[in-house]
Design a protein around this motif. Structure first.
Motif, PDB file in Angstrom:
ATOM      1  N   LYS A   4      34.390  39.521  37.357  1.00 34.88           N
ATOM      2  CA  LYS A   4      34.756  38.219  37.897  1.00 34.88           C
ATOM      3  C   LYS A   4      35.056  38.367  39.383  1.00 34.88           C
ATOM      4  O   LYS A   4      36.172  38.691  39.782  1.00 34.88           O
ATOM      5  N   LEU A   5      34.036  38.162  40.187  1.00 31.06           N
ATOM      6  CA  LEU A   5      34.170  38.285  41.630  1.00 31.06           C
ATOM      7  C   LEU A   5      34.260  36.899  42.248  1.00 31.06           C
ATOM      8  O   LEU A   5      33.490  36.005  41.898  1.00 31.06           O
ATOM      9  N   PHE A   6      35.209  36.743  43.152  1.00 32.63           N
ATOM     10  CA  PHE A   6      35.372  35.477  43.844  1.00 32.63           C
ATOM     11  C   PHE A   6      34.395  35.393  45.022  1.00 32.63           C
ATOM     12  O   PHE A   6      33.790  36.390  45.423  1.00 32.63           O
ATOM     13  N   ASP A   7      34.251  34.190  45.579  1.00 29.80           N
ATOM     14  CA  ASP A   7      33.289  33.980  46.663  1.00 29.80           C
ATOM     15  C   ASP A   7      33.491  34.951  47.818  1.00 29.80           C
ATOM     16  O   ASP A   7      32.531  35.479  48.367  1.00 29.80           O
ATOM     17  N   SER A   8      34.743  35.205  48.188  1.00 34.51           N
ATOM     18  CA  SER A   8      35.013  36.119  49.303  1.00 34.51           C
ATOM     19  C   SER A   8      34.530  37.528  48.955  1.00 34.51           C
ATOM     20  O   SER A   8      33.956  38.223  49.802  1.00 34.51           O
ATOM     21  N   GLU A   9      34.740  37.947  47.716  1.00 33.28           N
ATOM     22  CA  GLU A   9      34.307  39.280  47.288  1.00 33.28           C
ATOM     23  C   GLU A   9      32.779  39.359  47.237  1.00 33.28           C
ATOM     24  O   GLU A   9      32.187  40.387  47.577  1.00 33.28           O
ATOM     25  N   VAL A  46      39.683  42.184  51.354  1.00 32.76           N
ATOM     26  CA  VAL A  46      38.687  41.806  50.348  1.00 32.76           C
ATOM     27  C   VAL A  46      37.980  43.049  49.808  1.00 32.76           C
ATOM     28  O   VAL A  46      37.744  43.164  48.597  1.00 32.76           O
ATOM     29  N   ILE A  47      37.660  43.998  50.671  1.00 30.32           N
ATOM     30  CA  ILE A  47      37.036  45.244  50.206  1.00 30.32           C
ATOM     31  C   ILE A  47      37.959  45.948  49.216  1.00 30.32           C
ATOM     32  O   ILE A  47      37.509  46.426  48.165  1.00 30.32           O
ATOM     33  N   LYS A  48      39.247  46.001  49.532  1.00 29.57           N
ATOM     34  CA  LYS A  48      40.208  46.656  48.631  1.00 29.57           C
ATOM     35  C   LYS A  48      40.267  45.954  47.279  1.00 29.57           C
ATOM     36  O   LYS A  48      40.410  46.606  46.238  1.00 29.57           O
ATOM     37  N   LYS A  49      40.123  44.637  47.261  1.00 35.14           N
ATOM     38  CA  LYS A  49      40.078  43.904  45.988  1.00 35.14           C
ATOM     39  C   LYS A  49      38.818  44.275  45.207  1.00 35.14           C
ATOM     40  O   LYS A  49      38.860  44.427  43.984  1.00 35.14           O
ATOM     41  N   CYS A  50      37.706  44.429  45.913  1.00 36.77           N
ATOM     42  CA  CYS A  50      36.451  44.842  45.261  1.00 36.77           C
ATOM     43  C   CYS A  50      36.585  46.251  44.680  1.00 36.77           C
ATOM     44  O   CYS A  50      36.085  46.528  43.587  1.00 36.77           O
ATOM     45  N   VAL A  51      37.265  47.125  45.405  1.00 34.89           N
ATOM     46  CA  VAL A  51      37.508  48.491  44.924  1.00 34.89           C
ATOM     47  C   VAL A  51      38.373  48.443  43.664  1.00 34.89           C
ATOM     48  O   VAL A  51      38.072  49.105  42.668  1.00 34.89           O
ATOM     49  N   ALA A  52      39.429  47.635  43.688  1.00 36.81           N
ATOM     50  CA  ALA A  52      40.335  47.526  42.542  1.00 36.81           C
ATOM     51  C   ALA A  52      39.610  47.010  41.300  1.00 36.81           C
ATOM     52  O   ALA A  52      39.942  47.394  40.178  1.00 36.81           O
ATOM     53  N   LYS A  53      38.611  46.164  41.504  1.00 37.10           N
ATOM     54  CA  LYS A  53      37.851  45.603  40.382  1.00 37.10           C
ATOM     55  C   LYS A  53      36.719  46.524  39.932  1.00 37.10           C
ATOM     56  O   LYS A  53      36.058  46.248  38.947  1.00 37.10           O
TER      57      LYS A  53
END
Length: 124
Positions: A4-9, A46-53
């Motif tokens: 579940k990736l948001f638009d920013s991700e 945002v990159i860190k959120k992508c890494v966390a996911k």
């Protein structure tokens, strides 16, 4: 992996997919600054959120970013999510809505027909 990736991700993922290779976070930040006006801190967050996911793998040194998921994987997830949410999980309802509301050319309609015929003959 949380697909579940948001638009920013998805903006970060789009850069990695478009470029087709690993990139330093600083280069992603520069691209997003130039293309949509993001500042460096926003991009790094945002990159860190992508890494966390699990969508992006961070490789050190130099915070190199590697796309851990393909565009096709995310598209499939998003399509299933849309079908579940808006069409009660029915692919038939989804396809009916798409075809009836769409401005398909004759060529596109023929290609869809061939795809559906190919899929149904595989199942036999």
């Amino acid at each position: 992996m949380d697909m579940k990736l948001f638009d920013s991700e998805l903006k970060v993922m789009e850069i990695l997919w478009r470029e087709g290779h690993d990139l330093p976070a600083g280069q992603i930040a520069a691209i997003l600054r130039d293309e949509i006006g993001w500042n460096r801190n926003t991009t790094y967050t945002v990159i860190k959120k992508c890494v966390a996911k699990g969508a992006v793998e961070r490789r050190d040194p130099k915070f190199i970013c590697h796309a851990s998921v393909t565009r096709q994987q995310v598209q499939s997830y998003k399509t299933e999510e849309l079908i579940d949410k808006m069409f009660d999980g029915s692919r038939q309802k989804f396809l009916t809505a798409f075809i009836s509301d769409s401005k398909l050319t004759a060529d596109e309609a023929e290609q869809l027909k061939e795809m559906i015929t190919g899929i149904s003959s595989q199942g036999q």
